[in-house]
Design a protein around this motif. Structure first.
Motif, mmCIF file in Angstrom:
data_model
loop_
_atom_site.group_PDB
_atom_site.id
_atom_site.type_symbol
_atom_site.label_atom_id
_atom_site.label_comp_id
_atom_site.label_asym_id
_atom_site.label_seq_id
_atom_site.Cartn_x
_atom_site.Cartn_y
_atom_site.Cartn_z
ATOM 1 N N ASP A 15 0.836 -1.212 0.000
ATOM 2 C CA ASP A 15 0.000 0.000 0.000
ATOM 3 C C ASP A 15 0.861 1.250 0.000
ATOM 4 O OD1 ASP A 15 -2.332 -1.427 -0.053
ATOM 5 O OD2 ASP A 15 -2.842 -1.132 2.059
ATOM 6 N N ALA A 16 2.073 1.145 0.565
ATOM 7 C CA ALA A 16 3.009 2.271 0.594
ATOM 8 C C ALA A 16 3.935 2.283 -0.619
ATOM 9 C CB ALA A 16 3.837 2.226 1.879
ATOM 10 N N GLY A 17 3.743 1.322 -1.538
ATOM 11 C CA GLY A 17 4.548 1.294 -2.744
ATOM 12 C C GLY A 17 5.918 0.692 -2.587
ATOM 13 N N ILE A 18 6.137 -0.094 -1.531
ATOM 14 C CA ILE A 18 7.447 -0.689 -1.264
ATOM 15 C C ILE A 18 7.452 -2.140 -1.741
ATOM 16 C CG2 ILE A 18 9.067 -1.369 0.560
ATOM 17 C CD1 ILE A 18 8.052 1.053 2.156
ATOM 18 N N ASP A 19 8.491 -2.495 -2.505
ATOM 19 C CA ASP A 19 8.571 -3.862 -3.004
ATOM 20 C C ASP A 19 9.041 -4.793 -1.896
ATOM 21 O OD1 ASP A 19 11.100 -2.473 -3.326
ATOM 22 O OD2 ASP A 19 11.856 -4.311 -4.252
ATOM 23 N N CYS A 20 8.494 -5.992 -1.904
ATOM 24 C CA CYS A 20 8.840 -6.974 -0.875
ATOM 25 C C CYS A 20 8.680 -8.376 -1.426
ATOM 26 C CB CYS A 20 7.983 -6.786 0.386
ATOM 27 S SG CYS A 20 6.206 -6.962 0.128
ATOM 28 N N VAL A 21 9.462 -9.283 -0.866
ATOM 29 C CA VAL A 21 9.369 -10.702 -1.200
ATOM 30 C C VAL A 21 9.190 -11.477 0.088
ATOM 31 C CG1 VAL A 21 10.629 -12.721 -2.028
ATOM 32 C CG2 VAL A 21 10.711 -10.601 -3.319
ATOM 33 N N LEU A 22 8.216 -12.363 0.110
ATOM 34 C CA LEU A 22 8.019 -13.265 1.247
ATOM 35 C C LEU A 22 8.622 -14.607 0.894
ATOM 36 C CD1 LEU A 22 4.922 -11.678 0.829
ATOM 37 C CD2 LEU A 22 4.905 -12.414 3.214
ATOM 38 N N LEU A 23 9.513 -15.101 1.730
ATOM 39 C CA LEU A 23 10.130 -16.404 1.550
ATOM 40 C C LEU A 23 9.430 -17.398 2.469
ATOM 41 C CD1 LEU A 23 13.881 -15.336 1.413
ATOM 42 C CD2 LEU A 23 12.314 -15.755 -0.499
ATOM 43 N N GLU A 24 8.748 -18.354 1.888
ATOM 44 C CA GLU A 24 7.901 -19.289 2.624
ATOM 45 C C GLU A 24 8.430 -20.709 2.449
ATOM 46 O OE1 GLU A 24 5.494 -21.534 4.607
ATOM 47 O OE2 GLU A 24 5.337 -19.333 4.757
ATOM 48 N N PRO A 84 1.449 -21.317 1.558
ATOM 49 C CA PRO A 84 1.513 -20.632 2.848
ATOM 50 C C PRO A 84 0.430 -21.133 3.794
ATOM 51 C CG PRO A 84 1.770 -19.053 1.065
ATOM 52 C CD PRO A 84 1.382 -20.366 0.431
ATOM 53 N N SER A 85 0.837 -21.485 5.004
ATOM 54 C CA SER A 85 -0.142 -21.986 5.976
ATOM 55 C C SER A 85 0.263 -21.574 7.380
ATOM 56 C CB SER A 85 -0.288 -23.506 5.864
ATOM 57 O OG SER A 85 0.955 -24.156 6.048
ATOM 58 N N GLY A 86 1.273 -22.244 7.933
ATOM 59 C CA GLY A 86 1.761 -21.903 9.260
ATOM 60 C C GLY A 86 0.765 -22.208 10.346
ATOM 61 N N ILE A 113 5.528 -13.850 -3.433
ATOM 62 C CA ILE A 113 5.705 -14.948 -2.484
ATOM 63 C C ILE A 113 6.477 -16.049 -3.185
ATOM 64 C CG2 ILE A 113 4.592 -16.616 -0.975
ATOM 65 C CD1 ILE A 113 2.121 -14.812 -0.917
ATOM 66 N N LEU A 114 7.621 -16.398 -2.620
ATOM 67 C CA LEU A 114 8.419 -17.498 -3.131
ATOM 68 C C LEU A 114 8.275 -18.666 -2.164
ATOM 69 C CD1 LEU A 114 10.403 -18.522 -5.255
ATOM 70 C CD2 LEU A 114 12.269 -17.585 -3.868
ATOM 71 N N THR A 115 7.605 -19.720 -2.612
ATOM 72 C CA THR A 115 7.369 -20.876 -1.752
ATOM 73 C C THR A 115 8.498 -21.890 -1.895
ATOM 74 O OG1 THR A 115 6.014 -21.928 -3.452
ATOM 75 C CG2 THR A 115 4.875 -20.570 -1.844
ATOM 76 N N GLU A 116 8.468 -22.877 -0.992
ATOM 77 C CA GLU A 116 9.517 -23.892 -0.915
ATOM 78 C C GLU A 116 10.896 -23.240 -0.857
ATOM 79 O OE1 GLU A 116 8.199 -26.362 -4.338
ATOM 80 O OE2 GLU A 116 7.825 -27.894 -2.803
ATOM 81 N N ALA A 117 10.958 -22.197 -0.043
ATOM 82 C CA ALA A 117 12.196 -21.443 0.149
ATOM 83 C C ALA A 117 12.474 -21.384 1.647
ATOM 84 C CB ALA A 117 12.065 -20.041 -0.440
ATOM 85 N N GLN A 121 16.170 -4.349 4.102
ATOM 86 C CA GLN A 121 15.576 -4.570 5.418
ATOM 87 C C GLN A 121 15.050 -5.996 5.481
ATOM 88 O OE1 GLN A 121 12.954 -1.230 4.449
ATOM 89 N NE2 GLN A 121 13.298 -0.445 6.525
ATOM 90 N N LEU A 122 15.018 -6.537 6.701
ATOM 91 C CA LEU A 122 14.557 -7.914 6.889
ATOM 92 C C LEU A 122 13.570 -7.984 8.037
ATOM 93 C CD1 LEU A 122 14.841 -10.967 6.190
ATOM 94 C CD2 LEU A 122 16.625 -11.079 7.931
ATOM 95 N N LEU A 123 12.448 -8.659 7.787
ATOM 96 C CA LEU A 123 11.452 -8.927 8.829
ATOM 97 C C LEU A 123 11.363 -10.430 9.042
ATOM 98 C CD1 LEU A 123 9.065 -8.387 10.747
ATOM 99 C CD2 LEU A 123 7.579 -8.278 8.727
ATOM 100 N N LEU A 124 11.654 -10.860 10.265
ATOM 101 C CA LEU A 124 11.461 -12.257 10.634
ATOM 102 C C LEU A 124 10.027 -12.429 11.117
ATOM 103 C CD1 LEU A 124 14.782 -12.982 12.591
ATOM 104 C CD2 LEU A 124 14.250 -13.520 10.196
ATOM 105 N N ALA A 125 9.217 -13.062 10.298
ATOM 106 C CA ALA A 125 7.820 -13.336 10.631
ATOM 107 C C ALA A 125 7.594 -14.835 10.535
ATOM 108 C CB ALA A 125 6.893 -12.585 9.666
ATOM 109 N N CYS A 126 8.622 -15.580 10.928
ATOM 110 C CA CYS A 126 8.658 -16.997 10.588
ATOM 111 C C CYS A 126 7.991 -17.922 11.589
ATOM 112 C CB CYS A 126 10.085 -17.434 10.337
ATOM 113 S SG CYS A 126 11.318 -16.768 11.479
ATOM 114 N N ASN A 127 8.532 -18.065 12.786
ATOM 115 C CA ASN A 127 8.042 -19.184 13.580
ATOM 116 C C ASN A 127 8.444 -19.076 15.046
ATOM 117 O OD1 ASN A 127 10.807 -19.967 13.757
ATOM 118 N ND2 ASN A 127 10.612 -21.085 11.832
ATOM 119 N N GLY A 128 7.826 -19.937 15.836
ATOM 120 C CA GLY A 128 8.249 -20.145 17.209
ATOM 121 C C GLY A 128 9.117 -21.390 17.270
#
Length: 465
Positions: A42-51, A56-58, A167-171, A203-210
């Motif tokens: 929404d802010a116009g920033i490019d991002c890639v999610l590595l799943e 995607p489930s989690g 979203i890049l899966t199996e990564a 920049q890196l965001l860890l939104a991965c797991n417990g």
């Protein structure tokens, strides 16, 4: 090339040449990562999610998908009286004052903004009315119409990709590359063929797991759950904690977790706690109740595991069965053969395998009026025919992790923030304090959605600075 698949930090080395570059890399395409991605786009920033998974489930996909929020457009439109201040008080009270105050405030403020924005993107939400989950003083559980975490995940993924997130899966991310100033410059992820690929980032965001899916970490940090069933996602392998330890980052609330005292056995599924809150009870193999079930399903896991055979029976009647059948998790458990029915007390005693006299005494005590021996007050007695589901206690997901400030920036041991590393959701400390009883219903998705929203705001601010 094929490399070590254990989580590791690579310091002061130049990343491989000619690798792709993206502004923001998000590790994990669960509710946290997808929420952050939507705000970034929404802010116009490019991002890639590595799943790591093919889809995607989690932990969210395995949950009921209920997001607690106070002050949303939807809640107000229904005339429901609530406030962010009351919500924050409920979170703090359930955690006995142990929850990080800065995160309680940040997340309870952020989550209604996130839900209102997701609605504007076309996701339909409903507020669950008619009963309250333990510790909540207002109806504030927001759910998609299907009332499943899988449906919520599908809606979030659809919205994020429509907004332009990749979203890049199996990564499976296994390497964080840092320069001499502790700035993340790239990540390495393992592909299905065992080869490792790299992507550079600002920049890196860890939104991965417990760490609930890591038996060694569970044994070390949550000994009460050492032998419990794990009802969460196997991707919760503790990568964030491993990276944090290697970085010398601060960790917090590692004793906090969401248990569940209503894990259907042997079918292996959650049964809604709504039937228990509205008058159902848990009875052990001796025909006795053993706690106040309305205190919470998280700490109920420990109580159930302390019973003979580490099991109990959820017992309820016809009106409560009708309520339970409005929840997809119960419907699926019933299809799998979990539901048993007894025409009277004698049949119920045979089903449980207990002394009929003891069971009669237990059921007789379930009556409207004064608080019982556990402090619980019932609205009405249970009436035959009785329905029962055999359950055990389970670990669902952990609530401790990387220590973060109210901007979701990862903190060093001295309390200073790492320059461009953020964490939220399962990777970071939550708002449940440091023990199982601190978990307020919905805290997992509060931290995921609220945390993803806050983290994205920080990433946006950092880019503008």
């Amino acid at each position: 090339m094929t490399q070590n698949t254990h989580p590791r930090i690579v310091r002061n080395q130049t990343p491989p040449a000619d690798i792709p570059h993206v502004s923001v890399v998000i590790v994990g395409a669960g509710a946290c990562g997808l929420t952050a991605a939507i705000r970034l786009r929404d802010a116009g920033i490019d991002c890639v999610l590595l799943e790591r998974d093919a889809v995607p489930s989690g932990s969210t996909a395995l949950s009921s998908g209920f997001i607690p929020a106070a002050g949303t457009r939807l809640q107000k439109s229904l005339g429901l009286e609530d406030s962010q201040a009351l919500f924050a008080q409920d979170v703090a009270a359930k955690a006995h004052g142990q929850a990080a105050p800065h995160l309680v405030q940040a997340y309870t403020r952020a989550v209604p903004q996130a839900i209102d924005t997701l609605e504007a993107h076309g996701i339909t939400f409903e507020v669950l009315e008619g009963f309250l989950y333990p510790g909540h003083h207002a109806p504030r559980m927001h759910a998609v119409p299907e009332r499943t975490g899988a449906a919520l995940m599908a809606a979030l993924e659809r919205t994020a990709t429509s907004a332009g997130a990749d979203i890049l899966t199996e990564a499976l991310v296994r390497e964080l590359w840092l320069d001499a100033a502790d700035r993340v410059v790239a990540v390495g992820y393992v592909r299905p063929d065992g080869n490792i690929e790299h992507i550079a980032c600002d920049q890196l965001l860890l939104a991965c797991n417990g760490f609930g899916g890591n038996p060694d970490m569970v044994a070390e940090l949550l000994p009460a759950m050492r032998d419990a069933e794990f009802g969460g996602h196997t991707g919760n392998d503790g990568s964030a904690i491993a990276w944090g330890r290697a970085l010398g980052a601060r960790l917090a609330d590692l004793g906090g977790y969401q248990g569940h005292g209503s894990w259907v056995t042997p079918q292996g599924a959650l049964m809604t706690w709504a039937a228990i809150m509205e008058g159902g009870v848990q009875i052990n193999a001796q025909g006795r109740r053993f706690h106040d079930e309305t205190q919470g399903y998280s700490e109920a896991a420990v109580y159930v595991l302390d019973q003979p055979g580490r099991v109990a029976w959820n017992v309820f009647d016809e009106p409560l069965l009708a309520l339970a059948r409005t929840f997809p998790d119960f419907v699926e458990a019933e299809k799998a053969g979990a539901l048993r029915t007894a025409a009277n007390e004698q049949e119920l005693a045979r089903l449980i395998g207990c002394d009929p006299a003891m069971l009669h005494e237990t059921l007789t005590a379930v009556d409207a009026g004064q608080p019982d021996a556990f402090g619980r007050r019932f609205k009405r007695p249970l009436r035959a025919p009785y329905h029962a589901v055999k359950v055990t206690g389970a670990l669902f997901h952990t609530q401790g992790g990387l220590d973060i400030d109210d901007h979701c920036r990862v903190l060093r041991q001295d309390g200073t923030a790492l320059p461009n590393l953020l964490a939220a959701g399962g990777a970071a400390r939550g708002v449940s304090g440091n023990e199982v009883s601190g978990y307020l219903s919905g805290n997992g998705l509060l931290s995921a959605v609220g945390g993803g929203w806050v983290a994205a705001a920080t990433l946006i601010e950092q880019r503008r600075a």
